[in-house]
Design an enzyme around this catalytic site. Structure first.
Site, short mmCIF file in Angstrom:
data_model
loop_
_atom_site.label_atom_id
_atom_site.label_comp_id
_atom_site.label_asym_id
_atom_site.label_seq_id
_atom_site.Cartn_x
_atom_site.Cartn_y
_atom_site.Cartn_z
N GLU A 72 10.69 0.61 10.21
CA GLU A 72 11.48 1.28 9.77
C GLU A 72 11.55 3.01 10.06
O GLU A 72 10.23 2.92 9.33
CB GLU A 72 12.05 2.01 8.01
CG GLU A 72 12.82 0.54 7.94
CD GLU A 72 13.96 0.42 7.84
OE1 GLU A 72 14.51 0.97 8.77
OE2 GLU A 72 15.00 -1.02 7.66
N LYS A 123 0.57 -1.19 0.35
CA LYS A 123 -0.02 -0.06 -0.22
C LYS A 123 0.92 1.25 -0.06
O LYS A 123 1.77 1.40 0.90
CB LYS A 123 -1.14 0.00 1.18
CG LYS A 123 -1.50 1.10 1.17
CD LYS A 123 -2.91 1.46 2.53
CE LYS A 123 -1.77 2.39 3.22
NZ LYS A 123 -1.37 4.16 2.85
N GLY A 133 7.71 4.29 8.51
CA GLY A 133 6.54 5.48 8.64
C GLY A 133 6.81 6.27 9.76
O GLY A 133 8.18 6.00 10.33
N SER A 134 5.91 6.67 10.45
CA SER A 134 5.50 6.92 11.61
C SER A 134 6.35 6.43 13.06
O SER A 134 5.61 4.80 12.48
CB SER A 134 4.81 8.16 12.02
OG SER A 134 3.58 7.34 12.39
N THR A 135 6.96 6.79 13.73
CA THR A 135 7.12 5.49 15.01
C THR A 135 5.99 5.31 16.12
O THR A 135 5.65 4.11 16.21
CB THR A 135 7.95 6.58 16.28
OG1 THR A 135 9.08 6.49 15.31
CG2 THR A 135 8.62 5.46 17.43
N GLU A 136 5.18 6.43 15.58
CA GLU A 136 3.19 6.39 16.52
C GLU A 136 2.87 5.06 15.70
O GLU A 136 2.13 4.30 15.77
CB GLU A 136 2.84 7.17 16.39
CG GLU A 136 1.66 7.29 16.98
CD GLU A 136 0.52 8.77 16.45
OE1 GLU A 136 1.04 9.43 15.92
OE2 GLU A 136 -0.82 8.63 16.16
N GLU A 169 10.27 14.99 16.03
CA GLU A 169 10.50 14.82 14.06
C GLU A 169 9.58 16.03 13.85
O GLU A 169 8.10 15.78 13.75
CB GLU A 169 10.08 13.13 13.83
CG GLU A 169 10.85 13.38 12.72
CD GLU A 169 10.43 11.65 11.77
OE1 GLU A 169 9.20 11.25 12.36
OE2 GLU A 169 11.03 11.12 11.20
N GLY A 185 4.51 2.49 13.13
CA GLY A 185 5.06 1.40 13.85
C GLY A 185 4.53 0.75 15.10
O GLY A 185 4.24 -0.35 15.20
N CYS A 219 13.25 10.77 6.08
CA CYS A 219 14.03 9.68 7.85
C CYS A 219 14.70 9.77 8.86
O CYS A 219 15.09 10.21 10.08
CB CYS A 219 12.72 8.55 8.14
SG CYS A 219 13.55 7.62 6.34
P1 NAI Z 1 2.10 7.47 8.76
O1 NAI Z 1 3.17 7.05 10.00
O2 NAI Z 1 0.86 7.97 9.40
O3 NAI Z 1 2.31 6.85 7.24
C1 NAI Z 1 2.98 6.08 6.68
C2 NAI Z 1 1.89 5.00 5.99
O4 NAI Z 1 1.02 3.91 6.76
C3 NAI Z 1 1.17 5.64 5.02
O5 NAI Z 1 0.86 3.87 4.02
C4 NAI Z 1 -0.50 5.45 5.99
O6 NAI Z 1 -1.33 5.24 5.26
C5 NAI Z 1 -0.51 3.91 6.58
N1 NAI Z 1 -0.58 4.17 8.25
C6 NAI Z 1 -1.63 5.10 9.15
N2 NAI Z 1 -1.85 4.49 10.02
C7 NAI Z 1 -1.91 2.99 10.14
C8 NAI Z 1 -2.16 2.09 10.57
N3 NAI Z 1 -2.79 2.54 11.78
N4 NAI Z 1 -1.98 0.92 10.30
C9 NAI Z 1 -1.73 0.23 8.83
N5 NAI Z 1 -1.29 0.99 8.26
C10 NAI Z 1 -0.70 2.54 8.82
O7 NAI Z 1 2.80 9.03 8.73
P2 NAI Z 1 2.08 10.10 8.22
O8 NAI Z 1 1.07 10.34 9.09
O9 NAI Z 1 2.37 10.09 6.57
O10 NAI Z 1 2.59 11.39 8.82
C11 NAI Z 1 2.89 11.75 9.89
C12 NAI Z 1 4.42 11.85 10.08
O11 NAI Z 1 4.73 10.48 10.75
C13 NAI Z 1 5.34 13.18 9.42
O12 NAI Z 1 4.97 14.04 10.32
C14 NAI Z 1 6.53 12.48 10.06
O13 NAI Z 1 7.02 13.15 11.72
C15 NAI Z 1 6.21 11.12 9.71
N6 NAI Z 1 6.32 10.33 9.21
C16 NAI Z 1 7.98 9.33 8.92
C17 NAI Z 1 8.69 9.18 7.92
C18 NAI Z 1 9.22 8.28 8.06
O14 NAI Z 1 9.56 7.78 7.36
N7 NAI Z 1 10.06 8.40 9.40
C19 NAI Z 1 7.68 9.16 7.20
C20 NAI Z 1 5.97 9.08 7.40
C21 NAI Z 1 5.31 10.37 8.40
#
Ligand code: NAI
Length: 786
Positions: A264, A190, A242-245, A394, A247, A298
């Site tokens: 990651e 996804k 994606g985000s730690t939260e 972050e 994760g 990240c």
């Molecule tokens: P996110 O972690 O919510 O999204 C990443 C992916 O996870 C997206 O494909 C999203 O649809 C999916 N996702 C969201 N909730 C999920 C769940 N409960 N179960 C499975 N998949 C889920 O990140 P978001 O909301 O786009 O960004 C928020 C903050 O997260 C950013 O401001 C940034 O600080 C951080 N972030 C960090 C990343 C990194 O590589 N370290 C990448 C993206 C965001």
């Protein structure tokens, strides 16, 4: 007017990339997309718009993946996986190679679609994201080719659910897909809801390249769709960036499902500038560290730590450099920064900056931003209070925070003062100092005099709350494989309830205590429990451990940190010595095994001898755990160094009470970790007898701590403890599930056999699988050569 001043004053007209092919591709789908399942696009369904961050205009409409779509995708993947895995390695290699080639042939189209959908600059998509994505497919085509010889004894994990973020949509897709597909897995992926288009374009290209139907399935949607994928019973593994939260939520959702998991996550990576650094190079490094991709990276070097003596000069030059950064539309080839992902992200960044300024930080900002689109200017926050959210969280935007330090030791303390541990950049012209700092910072990736360089052949991934496992290189491959031995194991039973016949009439108190900090310690609660032998008689008593005992043991383990920096030779000697001391007591330990489990004397002796041999094996391994020197396509090397993870909790198996115990703790000790072991609940006396072996060996106090009692509460305590960095659980399926769930606090790595009992006497029950789980690789990038 000098030539230099002429160049300085020169203005550039926009030089815009042609987007006609990208628009034509969108039009060919009527700008409406379904999912890509089983080799074909589904009919577009209800969904949402994806738009251009740089203009705010809608680009296309994509479908929101619902349960039925996710089910269909997993079913298709399951159907396809066996045949895909059964192909000879070179046939899979050919397909991966075809994917690399088709990416290269369509690189302009992909680069433009990516720039439009994400808002990032075409210069970056064209020169970095897309070439690196192609390189991932090339590199992993090689692993497919070499799989049989290089990964003998391993099978593909099976069907993998992958969820990726929006900051590098195409590159993250390549990072996730290339190893998974190369090694014989099928995938349901996804993309992020904000950036689904290049994943859909890739599906089309993969079809054209002849990837068999069902091997790759793309389901679009938001976090709800992501949650369906992560929790789906059809997934044998989940890989998330994606985000730690989120994760953490995925860790919880997948706990106990027997899935392997790669996370990651976020970072707050330090960028350390020592006073002997090449200041101009370091300033340019900051541009790459925090303004590359608008800081939505990240591993962005978002925390500048600058040595006091050069702070004024460094910051003055950085402020000058900031004035030359150009901000504009994503298709303008002359710009340095473009739009951030959307208005909500821009407002989030602005809010964090405003609060930091209110808390006393000094704001340095430059560059006029376009009036429309979600732009935020390059920003530097100086003298940020260390506890301020901008300094600890972050930001994920083009914002660097800076602080100063006096001594290298202070730099290390500041660098490690974070819950994250993804990357670090170190700038110094003194190689001794740089490598000393590289060893001391807690991070999965360290860049010496460079930053944000990555390669498919070099593992990428973090420590602490930045997640676990690696992507890229040989170490990343293991995360898409499973040891064949696992599949053969049978389900482990819980310890039999204690049913003693009568009380111990022994007038001498033989209650075995715990072993904590190198000494025998009484249980905190003062309670003991009987140990019942095979014949139902009471063999003695052991302490009944509680939460306080676990805490004491963890504290002792934390205090024994220097074990990790002992030489490998030294650790090897200690393990050999333990083996020697056990071999002097074979009869005693064998009798104890027979008394506890009823095993025949010859088998009991064989178990003790196997335990001796295992100690020798890990003595042998201790000075043979080596890293790799990678030769990525840059002027430099990357040193992949295995490091101990820290304090490990071990829930010892019930079966093979001595050999199981030794097999679980010895690899951790050999690799420099400190251990808190919960002994077998039913047969703890082999572990408590082992105190004598420890007392006569040279293992420093605190390296191995042993607690006995009811496994469940003790295991829960270890799983929840935030000073435990790693948990090995060889227990029942139910308790494995529970400890996985409880491990989310500090996102500790969990190694569990999910309740499938090993044959501890087998060759598979020792060696590299365990060594890999006991170590984490730090990749240190060092400029080198011509
Ligand atoms: P996110 O972690 O919510 O999204 C990443 C992916 O996870 C997206 O494909 C999203 O649809 C999916 N996702 C969201 N909730 C999920 C769940 N409960 N179960 C499975 N998949 C889920 O990140 P978001 O909301 O786009 O960004 C928020 C903050 O997260 C950013 O401001 C940034 O600080 C951080 N972030 C960090 C990343 C990194 O590589 N370290 C990448 C993206 C965001």
């Amino acid at each position: 007017m000098t030539v230099a001043s002429y160049f300085d004053s020169m203005d550039y007209a926009p030089s815009t990339e042609d987007d006609s092919a990208a628009r034509a591709w969108l039009a060919s789908h009527d700008a409406r997309f379904g999912h890509f399942i089983d080799g074909a696009f589904t009919k577009p369904a209800e969904g949402f718009d994806t738009s251009e961050p740089a203009t705010g205009k809608a680009l296309a409409q994509v479908s929101q993946g619902v349960a039925a779509d996710v089910d269909a995708a997993f079913k298709a993947a399951r159907r396809a996986q066996k045949g895909w895995a059964a192909l000879p390695g070179y046939e899979r290699a050919l397909k991966l190679y075809a994917l690399a080639r088709i990416i290269q042939r369509n690189s302009r189209l992909i680069a433009v679609v990516e720039a439009l959908d994400n808002g990032k600059s075409i210069r970056e998509t064209r020169d970095i994201d897309i070439p690196l994505a192609a390189r991932h497919f090339y590199h992993h085509a090689g692993w497919a080719q070499l799989q049989d010889s290089q990964f003998a004894g391993y099978d593909p994990v099976g069907v993998v659910g992958q969820v990726i973020p929006w900051n590098f949509p195409f590159l993250m897709l390549a990072w996730k897909l290339a190893p998974a597909l190369a090694l014989g897995n099928a995938v349901v992926l996804k993309p992020a809801e904000a950036t689904p288009l290049t994943a859909l374009l890739f599906a089309e290209l993969a079809q054209a390249a002849g990837l068999p139907a069902g091997v790759l399935n793309i389901v679009t949607g938001d976090g709800e769709t992501g949650a369906l994928i992560a929790a789906h019973e059809g997934a044998d593994k989940v890989a998330f960036t994606g985000s730690t939260e989120v994760g953490r939520r995925i860790r919880e959702a997948t706990a106990g499902q027997g899935k392997s998991l790669t996370l990651e996550l976020g970072g707050k990576s330090p960028f350390i500038v020592c006073e002997d650094a090449d200041i101009d190079a370091a300033v340019e490094g900051v541009v790459d560290a925090i303004w590359f991709n608008q800081g939505q990276v990240c591993c962005a070097g978002s925390r500048l730590l600058v040595q006091e003596g050069i702070s004024d000069t460094f910051h003055a030059r950085l402020a000058e450099r900031m004035k030359t950064l150009r901000i504009g539309g994503s298709l303008d080839k002359t710009i340095d920064l473009s739009a951030v992902i959307d208005g909500a992200q821009r407002d989030r960044i602005a809010g964090m900056v405003d609060r930091a300024v209110a808390a006393g930080a000094t704001l340095v900002q430059s560059g006029a931003v376009p009036a429309t689109g979600s732009f935020y200017p390059p920003t530097l926050l100086r003298d940020v209070p260390a506890t301020c959210e901008a300094a600890t969280e972050e930001i994920f935007g083009p914002v660097a925070v800076s602080m100063t330090f006096r001594t290298p030791d202070e730099a290390v303390t500041l660098a490690n003062h974070t819950r994250y541990g993804l990357a670090a950049s170190i700038w110094s012209e003194n190689i001794n100092l740089a490598l000393d700092l590289a060893a001391k910072v807690q991070a999965g990736i360290v860049w010496v005099n460079c930053t944000n360089v990555m390669d498919a052949g070099v593992g990428f991934g973090g420590v602490k709350e930045s997640g676990f496992d690696r992507e890229g290189g040989r170490e990343g491959c293991y995360d898409y494989l499973k040891p064949r031995a696992f599949a053969k194991a049978s389900e482990r039973k819980a310890a039999a309830p204690v049913a003693a016949k009568g009380f111990s009439l022994d007038p001498v108190d033989r209650t075995a205590k715990f072993y904590i900090g190198g000494k025998q310690a009484r249980p905190d609660g003062g309670n003991a429990r009987p140990v019942v032998g095979a014949k139902g008689n009471v063999l003695g008593e052991v302490g009944e451990g509680n939460r306080k005992d676990i805490r004491n043991a963890v504290e002792a383990a934390r205090g024994a940190k220097s074990w990790g920096s002992k030489t490998q030779h030294n650790r090897a000697q200690v393990l050999y010595y333990m083996g020697e001391n056990l071999s002097a007591r074979v009869d005693e330990f064998a009798e104890r095994l027979t008394a506890q489990t009823g095993v025949k004397p010859d088998r009991a002796r064989a178990e003790v001898m196997a335990a001796v041999s295992r100690l020798f094996s890990y003595g042998a391994w201790a000075d043979k755990v080596e890293g790799t020197v990678h030769m990525p396509p840059m002027k430099g090397l990357a040193l992949a160094v295995p490091e101990p993870i820290g304090v490990a909790g071990v829930i010892c198996p019930e079966e093979s009470p001595l050999l199981g115990f030794v097999s679980a703790v010895a690899p951790l000790i050999a690799t420099g970790n400190r251990v808190v072991a919960v002994a077998s609940e039913a047969h703890p006396l082999s572990a408590t007898d082992f105190y004598q072996v420890l007392e006569t060996s040279d293992l420093p106090g605190g390296v191995l701590n042993i607690v006995t009692g009811d496994t469940e509460p003790l295991a829960r305590e270890l799983a929840k403890h935030n000073d435990v960095d790693l948990l090995w659980a060889f227990t029942t399926p139910a308790l494995s599930a529970e400890v996985e769930r409880l491990s989310t606090g500090n996102l500790k790595r969990v190694f569990t056999d999910h309740g499938r009992a090993w044959d501890w006497t087998s060759a598979e029950a020792e060696g590299e699988v365990f060594i890999r789980q006991a170590t984490q690789i730090k990749n240190i990038w060092v400029p080198y050569g011509e």
